[in-house]
Scaffold this motif. Sequence first.
Motif, PDB file in Angstrom:
ATOM      1  N   ARG A  62       0.833  -1.209   0.000  1.00 37.25           N
ATOM      2  CA  ARG A  62       0.000   0.000   0.000  1.00 37.25           C
ATOM      3  C   ARG A  62       0.866   1.258   0.000  1.00 37.25           C
ATOM      4  O   ARG A  62       0.560   2.230  -0.685  1.00 37.25           O
ATOM      5  CB  ARG A  62      -0.936  -0.026   1.214  1.00 37.25           C
ATOM      6  CG  ARG A  62      -1.978  -1.136   1.105  1.00 37.25           C
ATOM      7  CD  ARG A  62      -2.834  -1.297   2.346  1.00 37.25           C
ATOM      8  NE  ARG A  62      -3.839  -2.337   2.137  1.00 37.25           N
ATOM      9  CZ  ARG A  62      -4.677  -2.770   3.070  1.00 37.25           C
ATOM     10  NH1 ARG A  62      -4.644  -2.242   4.284  1.00 37.25           N
ATOM     11  NH2 ARG A  62      -5.560  -3.711   2.789  1.00 37.25           N
ATOM     12  N   GLU A  63       1.978   1.217   0.766  1.00 42.16           N
ATOM     13  CA  GLU A  63       2.852   2.388   0.829  1.00 42.16           C
ATOM     14  C   GLU A  63       3.616   2.597  -0.476  1.00 42.16           C
ATOM     15  O   GLU A  63       3.734   3.724  -0.964  1.00 42.16           O
ATOM     16  CB  GLU A  63       3.855   2.226   1.974  1.00 42.16           C
ATOM     17  CG  GLU A  63       3.244   2.297   3.360  1.00 42.16           C
ATOM     18  CD  GLU A  63       4.271   2.059   4.444  1.00 42.16           C
ATOM     19  OE1 GLU A  63       5.467   1.938   4.115  1.00 42.16           O
ATOM     20  OE2 GLU A  63       3.880   2.005   5.635  1.00 42.16           O
ATOM     21  N   VAL A  64       4.148   1.511  -1.051  1.00 43.03           N
ATOM     22  CA  VAL A  64       5.018   1.618  -2.221  1.00 43.03           C
ATOM     23  C   VAL A  64       4.225   1.726  -3.519  1.00 43.03           C
ATOM     24  O   VAL A  64       4.574   2.512  -4.413  1.00 43.03           O
ATOM     25  CB  VAL A  64       5.982   0.411  -2.287  1.00 43.03           C
ATOM     26  CG1 VAL A  64       6.820   0.449  -3.557  1.00 43.03           C
ATOM     27  CG2 VAL A  64       6.881   0.372  -1.058  1.00 43.03           C
ATOM     28  N   HIS A  65       3.161   0.933  -3.637  1.00 39.00           N
ATOM     29  CA  HIS A  65       2.416   0.852  -4.901  1.00 39.00           C
ATOM     30  C   HIS A  65       1.004   1.430  -4.825  1.00 39.00           C
ATOM     31  O   HIS A  65       0.301   1.438  -5.840  1.00 39.00           O
ATOM     32  CB  HIS A  65       2.325  -0.604  -5.359  1.00 39.00           C
ATOM     33  CG  HIS A  65       3.652  -1.230  -5.681  1.00 39.00           C
ATOM     34  ND1 HIS A  65       4.447  -0.792  -6.720  1.00 39.00           N
ATOM     35  CD2 HIS A  65       4.333  -2.245  -5.086  1.00 39.00           C
ATOM     36  CE1 HIS A  65       5.554  -1.524  -6.768  1.00 39.00           C
ATOM     37  NE2 HIS A  65       5.516  -2.401  -5.787  1.00 39.00           N
ATOM     38  N   GLY A  66       0.594   1.900  -3.656  1.00 36.89           N
ATOM     39  CA  GLY A  66      -0.767   2.403  -3.520  1.00 36.89           C
ATOM     40  C   GLY A  66      -1.810   1.319  -3.694  1.00 36.89           C
ATOM     41  O   GLY A  66      -2.955   1.597  -4.069  1.00 36.89           O
ATOM     42  N   ALA A  67      -1.430   0.063  -3.392  1.00 37.49           N
ATOM     43  CA  ALA A  67      -2.330  -1.082  -3.612  1.00 37.49           C
ATOM     44  C   ALA A  67      -3.255  -1.261  -2.422  1.00 37.49           C
ATOM     45  O   ALA A  67      -3.178  -2.247  -1.669  1.00 37.49           O
ATOM     46  CB  ALA A  67      -1.507  -2.342  -3.857  1.00 37.49           C
ATOM     47  N   ALA A  68      -4.180  -0.305  -2.251  1.00 43.12           N
ATOM     48  CA  ALA A  68      -5.138  -0.378  -1.143  1.00 43.12           C
ATOM     49  C   ALA A  68      -6.145  -1.496  -1.338  1.00 43.12           C
ATOM     50  O   ALA A  68      -6.894  -1.840  -0.413  1.00 43.12           O
ATOM     51  CB  ALA A  68      -5.856   0.963  -1.000  1.00 43.12           C
ATOM     52  N   ASN A  69      -6.175  -2.053  -2.546  1.00 41.69           N
ATOM     53  CA  ASN A  69      -7.129  -3.121  -2.860  1.00 41.69           C
ATOM     54  C   ASN A  69      -6.605  -4.507  -2.513  1.00 41.69           C
ATOM     55  O   ASN A  69      -7.295  -5.507  -2.723  1.00 41.69           O
ATOM     56  CB  ASN A  69      -7.482  -3.082  -4.349  1.00 41.69           C
ATOM     57  CG  ASN A  69      -6.252  -3.207  -5.248  1.00 41.69           C
ATOM     58  OD1 ASN A  69      -5.157  -2.807  -4.860  1.00 41.69           O
ATOM     59  ND2 ASN A  69      -6.426  -3.747  -6.437  1.00 41.69           N
ATOM     60  N   LEU A  70      -5.379  -4.610  -1.986  1.00 42.03           N
ATOM     61  CA  LEU A  70      -4.772  -5.897  -1.681  1.00 42.03           C
ATOM     62  C   LEU A  70      -4.898  -6.199  -0.195  1.00 42.03           C
ATOM     63  O   LEU A  70      -4.571  -5.364   0.650  1.00 42.03           O
ATOM     64  CB  LEU A  70      -3.289  -5.884  -2.078  1.00 42.03           C
ATOM     65  CG  LEU A  70      -2.486  -7.166  -1.813  1.00 42.03           C
ATOM     66  CD1 LEU A  70      -3.056  -8.347  -2.588  1.00 42.03           C
ATOM     67  CD2 LEU A  70      -1.013  -6.953  -2.178  1.00 42.03           C
ATOM     68  N   SER A  71      -5.377  -7.400   0.120  1.00 40.09           N
ATOM     69  CA  SER A  71      -5.490  -7.811   1.520  1.00 40.09           C
ATOM     70  C   SER A  71      -5.075  -9.270   1.650  1.00 40.09           C
ATOM     71  O   SER A  71      -4.880  -9.967   0.653  1.00 40.09           O
ATOM     72  CB  SER A  71      -6.916  -7.607   2.039  1.00 40.09           C
ATOM     73  OG  SER A  71      -7.847  -8.342   1.257  1.00 40.09           O
ATOM     74  N   PHE A  72      -4.952  -9.730   2.893  1.00 45.81           N
ATOM     75  CA  PHE A  72      -4.500 -11.098   3.159  1.00 45.81           C
ATOM     76  C   PHE A  72      -5.459 -11.778   4.115  1.00 45.81           C
ATOM     77  O   PHE A  72      -5.904 -11.173   5.107  1.00 45.81           O
ATOM     78  CB  PHE A  72      -3.091 -11.078   3.763  1.00 45.81           C
ATOM     79  CG  PHE A  72      -2.555 -12.455   4.065  1.00 45.81           C
ATOM     80  CD1 PHE A  72      -1.962 -13.212   3.066  1.00 45.81           C
ATOM     81  CD2 PHE A  72      -2.659 -12.990   5.347  1.00 45.81           C
ATOM     82  CE1 PHE A  72      -1.481 -14.488   3.336  1.00 45.81           C
ATOM     83  CE2 PHE A  72      -2.171 -14.261   5.624  1.00 45.81           C
ATOM     84  CZ  PHE A  72      -1.577 -15.017   4.615  1.00 45.81           C
ATOM     85  N   VAL A  73      -5.776 -13.033   3.820  1.00 48.54           N
ATOM     86  CA  VAL A  73      -6.614 -13.852   4.699  1.00 48.54           C
ATOM     87  C   VAL A  73      -5.836 -15.122   5.010  1.00 48.54           C
ATOM     88  O   VAL A  73      -5.382 -15.815   4.100  1.00 48.54           O
ATOM     89  CB  VAL A  73      -7.958 -14.212   4.041  1.00 48.54           C
ATOM     90  CG1 VAL A  73      -8.726 -15.206   4.910  1.00 48.54           C
ATOM     91  CG2 VAL A  73      -8.792 -12.959   3.794  1.00 48.54           C
ATOM     92  N   GLU A  74      -5.674 -15.426   6.284  1.00 43.65           N
ATOM     93  CA  GLU A  74      -4.988 -16.659   6.677  1.00 43.65           C
ATOM     94  C   GLU A  74      -6.012 -17.764   6.898  1.00 43.65           C
ATOM     95  O   GLU A  74      -7.010 -17.579   7.604  1.00 43.65           O
ATOM     96  CB  GLU A  74      -4.171 -16.450   7.947  1.00 43.65           C
ATOM     97  CG  GLU A  74      -3.356 -17.667   8.333  1.00 43.65           C
ATOM     98  CD  GLU A  74      -2.355 -17.401   9.440  1.00 43.65           C
ATOM     99  OE1 GLU A  74      -1.714 -18.365   9.894  1.00 43.65           O
ATOM    100  OE2 GLU A  74      -2.204 -16.224   9.832  1.00 43.65           O
ATOM    101  N   GLY A  75      -5.765 -18.911   6.281  1.00 43.19           N
ATOM    102  CA  GLY A  75      -6.681 -20.034   6.439  1.00 43.19           C
ATOM    103  C   GLY A  75      -6.207 -21.237   5.665  1.00 43.19           C
ATOM    104  O   GLY A  75      -5.363 -21.131   4.763  1.00 43.19           O
ATOM    105  N   ASP A  76      -6.765 -22.396   6.015  1.00 45.03           N
ATOM    106  CA  ASP A  76      -6.359 -23.675   5.447  1.00 45.03           C
ATOM    107  C   ASP A  76      -7.396 -24.128   4.416  1.00 45.03           C
ATOM    108  O   ASP A  76      -8.555 -24.366   4.755  1.00 45.03           O
ATOM    109  CB  ASP A  76      -6.239 -24.707   6.569  1.00 45.03           C
ATOM    110  CG  ASP A  76      -5.623 -26.011   6.108  1.00 45.03           C
ATOM    111  OD1 ASP A  76      -5.573 -26.250   4.881  1.00 45.03           O
ATOM    112  OD2 ASP A  76      -5.208 -26.802   6.974  1.00 45.03           O
TER     113      ASP A  76
END
Length: 386
Positions: A62-76
């Motif tokens: 988000r800081e470097v590329h302005g990728a506010a649309n990227l998120s992470f979900v942890e799960g199996d």
Amino acid sequence: MSILVTGGDGYIGWPTALRIATRTDERVIAVDNCARREWVAEVGATSATSVADPETRIEAAREVHGAANLSFVEGDLTDREFVLRLLDTHEPSVVVHTAAQPSAPYSQINGERANFTQHNNMQATRNLLFGLSEQGLTDTHFIETTTTGVYGAPEFPIPEGGATMEHAGEQDEVPFPAMAGSWYHLSKSHDAANLRLAHDQFDMPISDVRTAITYGTEIEETRPDDRLATRFDFDYYFGVVAHRFAAQAVAGYPLTVYGKGEQRKPFVSLEDAVEGLARLALGETADGHTVYNQVTRPIAIVEMAETIREVAAEHELDVEVTHVENPRDEDETHQMEIDNDRYMDVIDEQRATFADGIDDVLETLLAHRETIVSHEDRFLPDALQE
């Protein structure tokens, strides 16, 4: 709607999620259980690069590329209930499925690892396919990285997908037979068959991307900040042969080619692999079931070693190439031919040659020489440890 990238903590999955997020306004969700970190530690190895935790990576994106649309979900993904919740919440228009236990040597350690590899890989894929069907998301484009390893090493040119079979005067197009040589590769052969069945039963658009041996350590989007780096394994279990050879060069050892080393293996750069997956995810969804051979060209093992030696010289490394007795039962002169027209149509042209990729690899390894040397027992072949 959104785009899911499974295996979003992995070597190919993370840079793929990052590239897609920088090219679209759609929500991009990287999904992973971060187990790759545990598997590598289990065999006493480590990533050469420092791998930031997912939250730090997302913050950097988000800081470097302005990728506010990227998120992470942890799960199996082997947990069916988790997969159903994931799909219900995000309703993806595209799934890029790169999650798997990816190591053939790891799957060959013993029966426990073989069972784990096949259960983990196939269960995750089945859960996603059935989940999409049961959630009414059969228009979702399902893109999976399987492997060129499903083909084995036939003596005839390998097609992109099926083959024509003739018998008793009749012929038909049939799937390429599973000729895999490890429990991992066979898990991907089963996945390929399941993808075909899912298309037939659910009428779901499927792209089976059969990924070659992938080399390289950077893409354009990861270069600006160390927090964005993907992992880089160089050990026997999780590091591919080109990366292990590069580690030998950095640690001051000769590159050991088994026998003649004239057999050719399929290769693709990390840059070209990520670009293809991003274009498939963001392009028009092809109808039907499509197989892509994600390879730019086959390279002979001895050519690979000589190229590494030449590039190493540019980094002031004096590296020798030696031939040792081959402990494996294999054809040392097998000249693999593999069709890749369909995949080259996706990426238009090769973006990173093998020499380009190795230049990046050596630069990375030299910056982490202490880590390489302290783990040399994890990548040196038996011929150099006797």
